[in-house]
Design a protein around this motif. Sequence first.
Motif, PDB file in Angstrom:
ATOM      1  N   LEU A   6       0.833  -1.210   0.000  1.00  0.00           N
ATOM      2  CA  LEU A   6       0.000   0.000   0.000  1.00  0.00           C
ATOM      3  C   LEU A   6       0.868   1.261   0.000  1.00  0.00           C
ATOM      4  CD1 LEU A   6      -2.863   1.155   0.155  1.00  0.00           C
ATOM      5  CD2 LEU A   6      -2.682   1.048   2.655  1.00  0.00           C
ATOM      6  N   LEU A   7       1.949   1.232   0.825  1.00  0.00           N
ATOM      7  CA  LEU A   7       2.849   2.378   0.886  1.00  0.00           C
ATOM      8  C   LEU A   7       3.571   2.584  -0.432  1.00  0.00           C
ATOM      9  CD1 LEU A   7       4.380   1.843   4.461  1.00  0.00           C
ATOM     10  CD2 LEU A   7       2.872   3.703   3.721  1.00  0.00           C
ATOM     11  N   ILE A   8       3.970   1.466  -1.066  1.00  0.00           N
ATOM     12  CA  ILE A   8       4.644   1.570  -2.365  1.00  0.00           C
ATOM     13  C   ILE A   8       3.701   2.169  -3.402  1.00  0.00           C
ATOM     14  CG2 ILE A   8       5.643   0.232  -4.278  1.00  0.00           C
ATOM     15  CD1 ILE A   8       6.714  -1.714  -2.170  1.00  0.00           C
ATOM     16  N   GLY A   9       2.433   1.707  -3.413  1.00  0.00           N
ATOM     17  CA  GLY A   9       1.440   2.226  -4.370  1.00  0.00           C
ATOM     18  C   GLY A   9       1.173   3.699  -4.161  1.00  0.00           C
ATOM     19  N   LEU A  10       1.103   4.085  -2.870  1.00  0.00           N
ATOM     20  CA  LEU A  10       0.881   5.499  -2.558  1.00  0.00           C
ATOM     21  C   LEU A  10       2.066   6.346  -3.017  1.00  0.00           C
ATOM     22  CD1 LEU A  10      -0.925   7.587  -1.155  1.00  0.00           C
ATOM     23  CD2 LEU A  10       0.262   7.061   0.998  1.00  0.00           C
ATOM     24  N   PHE A  11       3.288   5.828  -2.814  1.00  0.00           N
ATOM     25  CA  PHE A  11       4.501   6.545  -3.211  1.00  0.00           C
ATOM     26  C   PHE A  11       4.541   6.738  -4.730  1.00  0.00           C
ATOM     27  CE2 PHE A  11       9.118   6.438  -4.256  1.00  0.00           C
ATOM     28  CZ  PHE A  11       9.457   7.648  -3.666  1.00  0.00           C
ATOM     29  N   VAL A  12       4.181   5.672  -5.473  1.00  0.00           N
ATOM     30  CA  VAL A  12       4.146   5.761  -6.944  1.00  0.00           C
ATOM     31  C   VAL A  12       3.098   6.766  -7.407  1.00  0.00           C
ATOM     32  CG1 VAL A  12       3.607   4.494  -9.065  1.00  0.00           C
ATOM     33  CG2 VAL A  12       5.057   3.439  -7.308  1.00  0.00           C
ATOM     34  N   ALA A  13       1.953   6.747  -6.735  1.00  0.00           N
ATOM     35  CA  ALA A  13       0.885   7.692  -7.105  1.00  0.00           C
ATOM     36  C   ALA A  13       1.314   9.131  -6.900  1.00  0.00           C
ATOM     37  CB  ALA A  13      -0.375   7.401  -6.279  1.00  0.00           C
ATOM     38  N   VAL A  14       2.015   9.370  -5.775  1.00  0.00           N
ATOM     39  CA  VAL A  14       2.503  10.718  -5.498  1.00  0.00           C
ATOM     40  C   VAL A  14       3.517  11.146  -6.543  1.00  0.00           C
ATOM     41  CG1 VAL A  14       3.832  12.140  -3.877  1.00  0.00           C
ATOM     42  CG2 VAL A  14       2.064  10.600  -3.025  1.00  0.00           C
ATOM     43  N   LEU A  15       4.434  10.242  -6.872  1.00  0.00           N
ATOM     44  CA  LEU A  15       5.430  10.561  -7.879  1.00  0.00           C
ATOM     45  C   LEU A  15       4.774  10.838  -9.232  1.00  0.00           C
ATOM     46  CD1 LEU A  15       8.289   7.972  -7.110  1.00  0.00           C
ATOM     47  CD2 LEU A  15       8.226  10.398  -6.555  1.00  0.00           C
ATOM     48  N   SER A  16       3.760  10.060  -9.577  1.00  0.00           N
ATOM     49  CA  SER A  16       3.062  10.249 -10.863  1.00  0.00           C
ATOM     50  C   SER A  16       2.338  11.582 -10.886  1.00  0.00           C
ATOM     51  CB  SER A  16       2.062   9.105 -11.093  1.00  0.00           C
ATOM     52  OG  SER A  16       2.743   7.874 -11.147  1.00  0.00           O
ATOM     53  N   SER A  17       1.717  11.937  -9.763  1.00  0.00           N
ATOM     54  CA  SER A  17       0.997  13.208  -9.716  1.00  0.00           C
ATOM     55  C   SER A  17       1.952  14.384  -9.850  1.00  0.00           C
ATOM     56  CB  SER A  17       0.209  13.337  -8.414  1.00  0.00           C
ATOM     57  OG  SER A  17       1.096  13.425  -7.307  1.00  0.00           O
ATOM     58  N   CYS A  18       3.193  14.202  -9.431  1.00  0.00           N
ATOM     59  CA  CYS A  18       4.203  15.251  -9.577  1.00  0.00           C
ATOM     60  C   CYS A  18       4.884  15.207 -10.932  1.00  0.00           C
ATOM     61  CB  CYS A  18       5.270  15.105  -8.485  1.00  0.00           C
ATOM     62  SG  CYS A  18       4.642  15.395  -6.814  1.00  0.00           S
ATOM     63  N   LYS A  19       4.438  14.275 -11.799  1.00  0.00           N
ATOM     64  CA  LYS A  19       4.931  14.124 -13.170  1.00  0.00           C
ATOM     65  C   LYS A  19       6.430  13.801 -13.212  1.00  0.00           C
ATOM     66  CE  LYS A  19       1.436  17.255 -14.981  1.00  0.00           C
ATOM     67  NZ  LYS A  19       1.126  18.445 -15.789  1.00  0.00           N
ATOM     68  N   TRP A  20       6.919  13.138 -12.142  1.00  0.00           N
ATOM     69  CA  TRP A  20       8.340  12.790 -12.086  1.00  0.00           C
ATOM     70  C   TRP A  20       8.680  11.721 -13.111  1.00  0.00           C
ATOM     71  CZ3 TRP A  20      10.008  12.666  -6.215  1.00  0.00           C
ATOM     72  CH2 TRP A  20       9.907  13.974  -5.721  1.00  0.00           C
ATOM     73  N   PHE A  21       7.685  10.902 -13.464  1.00  0.00           N
ATOM     74  CA  PHE A  21       7.942   9.840 -14.422  1.00  0.00           C
ATOM     75  C   PHE A  21       7.358  10.157 -15.799  1.00  0.00           C
ATOM     76  CE2 PHE A  21       8.150   7.376 -10.393  1.00  0.00           C
ATOM     77  CZ  PHE A  21       9.458   6.938 -10.513  1.00  0.00           C
ATOM     78  N   GLN A  22       6.884  11.381 -15.969  1.00  0.00           N
ATOM     79  CA  GLN A  22       6.261  11.763 -17.238  1.00  0.00           C
ATOM     80  C   GLN A  22       7.311  11.881 -18.337  1.00  0.00           C
ATOM     81  OE1 GLN A  22       3.695  15.130 -16.931  1.00  0.00           O
ATOM     82  NE2 GLN A  22       3.781  15.618 -19.115  1.00  0.00           N
ATOM     83  N   GLU A  23       6.931  11.491 -19.544  1.00  0.00           N
ATOM     84  CA  GLU A  23       7.848  11.603 -20.681  1.00  0.00           C
ATOM     85  C   GLU A  23       8.148  13.069 -20.970  1.00  0.00           C
ATOM     86  OE1 GLU A  23       6.625   9.708 -24.217  1.00  0.00           O
ATOM     87  OE2 GLU A  23       7.077   7.688 -23.519  1.00  0.00           O
ATOM     88  N   PRO A  24       9.282  13.349 -21.642  1.00  0.00           N
ATOM     89  CA  PRO A  24       9.585  14.726 -22.026  1.00  0.00           C
ATOM     90  C   PRO A  24       8.451  15.295 -22.878  1.00  0.00           C
ATOM     91  CG  PRO A  24      11.470  13.303 -22.396  1.00  0.00           C
ATOM     92  CD  PRO A  24      10.325  12.411 -22.063  1.00  0.00           C
ATOM     93  N   PRO A  25       8.247  16.614 -22.854  1.00  0.00           N
ATOM     94  CA  PRO A  25       7.192  17.219 -23.666  1.00  0.00           C
ATOM     95  C   PRO A  25       7.498  17.044 -25.150  1.00  0.00           C
ATOM     96  CG  PRO A  25       8.608  18.912 -22.748  1.00  0.00           C
ATOM     97  CD  PRO A  25       9.014  17.622 -22.099  1.00  0.00           C
ATOM     98  N   PRO A  26       6.470  17.255 -26.016  1.00  0.00           N
ATOM     99  CA  PRO A  26       6.660  17.043 -27.464  1.00  0.00           C
ATOM    100  C   PRO A  26       7.851  17.780 -28.044  1.00  0.00           C
ATOM    101  CG  PRO A  26       4.342  17.344 -26.982  1.00  0.00           C
ATOM    102  CD  PRO A  26       5.076  17.588 -25.688  1.00  0.00           C
ATOM    103  N   VAL A  27       8.087  19.038 -27.601  1.00  0.00           N
ATOM    104  CA  VAL A  27       9.197  19.792 -28.156  1.00  0.00           C
ATOM    105  C   VAL A  27      10.525  19.141 -27.794  1.00  0.00           C
ATOM    106  CG1 VAL A  27       9.330  21.395 -26.179  1.00  0.00           C
ATOM    107  CG2 VAL A  27      10.232  22.086 -28.405  1.00  0.00           C
ATOM    108  N   GLY A  28      10.623  18.611 -26.568  1.00  0.00           N
ATOM    109  CA  GLY A  28      11.845  17.930 -26.158  1.00  0.00           C
ATOM    110  C   GLY A  28      12.086  16.659 -26.941  1.00  0.00           C
ATOM    111  N   LEU A  29      11.028  15.878 -27.156  1.00  0.00           N
ATOM    112  CA  LEU A  29      11.149  14.645 -27.932  1.00  0.00           C
ATOM    113  C   LEU A  29      11.537  14.938 -29.382  1.00  0.00           C
ATOM    114  CD1 LEU A  29       8.044  12.672 -26.617  1.00  0.00           C
ATOM    115  CD2 LEU A  29      10.450  12.153 -26.171  1.00  0.00           C
ATOM    116  N   MET A  30      10.913  15.968 -29.966  1.00  0.00           N
ATOM    117  CA  MET A  30      11.205  16.314 -31.359  1.00  0.00           C
ATOM    118  C   MET A  30      12.663  16.739 -31.531  1.00  0.00           C
ATOM    119  SD  MET A  30      11.701  19.161 -33.486  1.00  0.00           S
ATOM    120  CE  MET A  30      10.913  20.535 -32.662  1.00  0.00           C
ATOM    121  N   LEU A  31      13.138  17.607 -30.627  1.00  0.00           N
ATOM    122  CA  LEU A  31      14.513  18.087 -30.720  1.00  0.00           C
ATOM    123  C   LEU A  31      15.521  16.977 -30.432  1.00  0.00           C
ATOM    124  CD1 LEU A  31      14.101  21.554 -28.944  1.00  0.00           C
ATOM    125  CD2 LEU A  31      14.473  21.154 -31.381  1.00  0.00           C
ATOM    126  N   SER A  32      15.188  16.112 -29.484  1.00  0.00           N
ATOM    127  CA  SER A  32      16.077  15.002 -29.150  1.00  0.00           C
ATOM    128  C   SER A  32      16.255  14.068 -30.345  1.00  0.00           C
ATOM    129  CB  SER A  32      15.517  14.233 -27.959  1.00  0.00           C
ATOM    130  OG  SER A  32      16.331  13.109 -27.659  1.00  0.00           O
TER     131      SER A  32
END
Length: 570
Positions: A6-32
């Motif tokens: 439960l604690l691990i799931g909560l930790f992942v949810a918090v990280l996801s809400s902070c967009k820590w695991f979000q992919e780079p934005p479209p402009v970053g992906l395009m330039l990369s």
Amino acid sequence: MKKTLLLIGLFVAVLSSCKWFQEPPPVGLMLSKHFNNKLYKKFDTAAYNVVVRRHLDSIGKQLLNPKTLKAYYYSKDFEPMLVIKYFDNGGLDTLKAYIEKAELHGFSKDNFRYEQLSKVLALLDSGKFKNIEEVYPVIADLELNTAEALVKYHNFVYYGVVNPRKILSKYNIPVKRPDSLSIIKVLATENMVQLLRDIQPASADYKMFQKELKSYLDTISRGERMKRAGIAKAQKTGTAGASNSASWLVAIEGDSTLPAGDNKLAGAGNRLKTILVSMERLRWKLPEKGAEYIQVNIPDFTLTWFDGKDTVSYMKVCVGGKREEGFEEKVKLYLQTGKLEDKPKNHQTPMLFGKLNSIQVNPIWNIPVSIARSEIYYLALKDRYYLSNNNIQVYYKDRLIRDPDTIQWRKYKREKLPFKFKQGSGSGNALGKFKFVYDASSTIYLHDTNNKTAFKLADRAISHGCVRVERPLEFAEKLVKDKYQYDQLRMEVNLPPLDTTRMEFYKRKLAKKADTVNLFKLKPSWFGVKQPVPLILNYITAWADHGKIQYRPDVYGHDEAVWAVIRKFM
């Protein structure tokens, strides 16, 4: 165990809400992907937004439509949409290439932030960034310069620089102008290359003007090369040296540093100005006329009925007279004094668009107040029988005055003349035998005239504003519904019908008019047209004609008024 999961799931949810695991934005992906460099994957949208907002605020006053541009990017969370869509596929280079050739539209490329766009595009192309923070101002600069350049180039080329209704007197043709919705549509385009291609003016006149401009550009370039080599200055002063680059203004207003005899622009400045103004005029978005329409060209003093590439009819016209000399100053005086005698004359024919829908045969002339005050009043004052001799009826509070010759005109000030005047049907009527009516104006129309000698004049700007037609009968024949209607029209003006079976009817009609016992009173007759025909009263001082450019004088000074505005964009 469950508590740990439960604690691990909560930790992942918090990280996801902070967009820590979000992919780079479209402009970053395009330039990369474009540069094959992982640096751009570190692109932080929040950090970029701070930079772009600051940049947008700093250059806001330099933008053509700052409020619309700001609103658009706020609605898109400041995402660099144009860079994302058009950097990788060469769309931005295409925009730069079009702007580079802006002189073929008569514009300086500096209007469209060419240097700024080129500089920042080259900087991004270099890919020489030590950290992602160095990228943010470059992307912001490129995005905003692209947006401004694209919108401004689109608006100038597609709509024209000026709104003619704001700078030309009596310009009453509806003109479509860019607005916030059209600007947003341009910014949101999914195919910039196609958009740029589609907005290029393609008329034969415009292409001919561009060809002529290219010739001038070549001459300017040659003169510039000579100046840079110091030839012009050496010939003039005996010393070498370079000068500022040539421009349209140099070509039109003169360049004393170019050697005499080698400067083809000498004496051609007025024509070049006419071409540039005419190109601007062709960019204005006028109402659709369709394949068949009638055009009165005021500076050419002609009427032409077009049907596709064919000319149905062509004839001379007389148009409104020019303004008085010193008109602007006289208007100022009139506004100060309020005296009618200080009011300068302005009989210019307005530019109008509508549909010609009817013909009045043997018309009545409702004499305008301005003419009543400036002319009829004085004529009646001078000759008490002038009104009755010229079949002019006088109305007071909409009631006919039976004997206008008894009016004591000196009792009335012409500024407050309480009468209305109408000239009855007949041979002496100022409108002649025909009045052609259309829906754009109740006071300006096409008509016949009893002064036929005026059509022999070269300068036919002589009327009070309406358009006098050289061959009204021919014009009427092409407008009426059929041959039967045309014969009816002919008989109304005492001409025999073309259908010989109707001759007896025609003779009886003539006899009735000639009856001295039962006094006949001529009245106007109305005839419909087979279909309403678009009619435009236009002002054109240059056009293409069998591979050459025809030029006409700027009779009303409208070209000068347009030039005064557009010259700063040359």
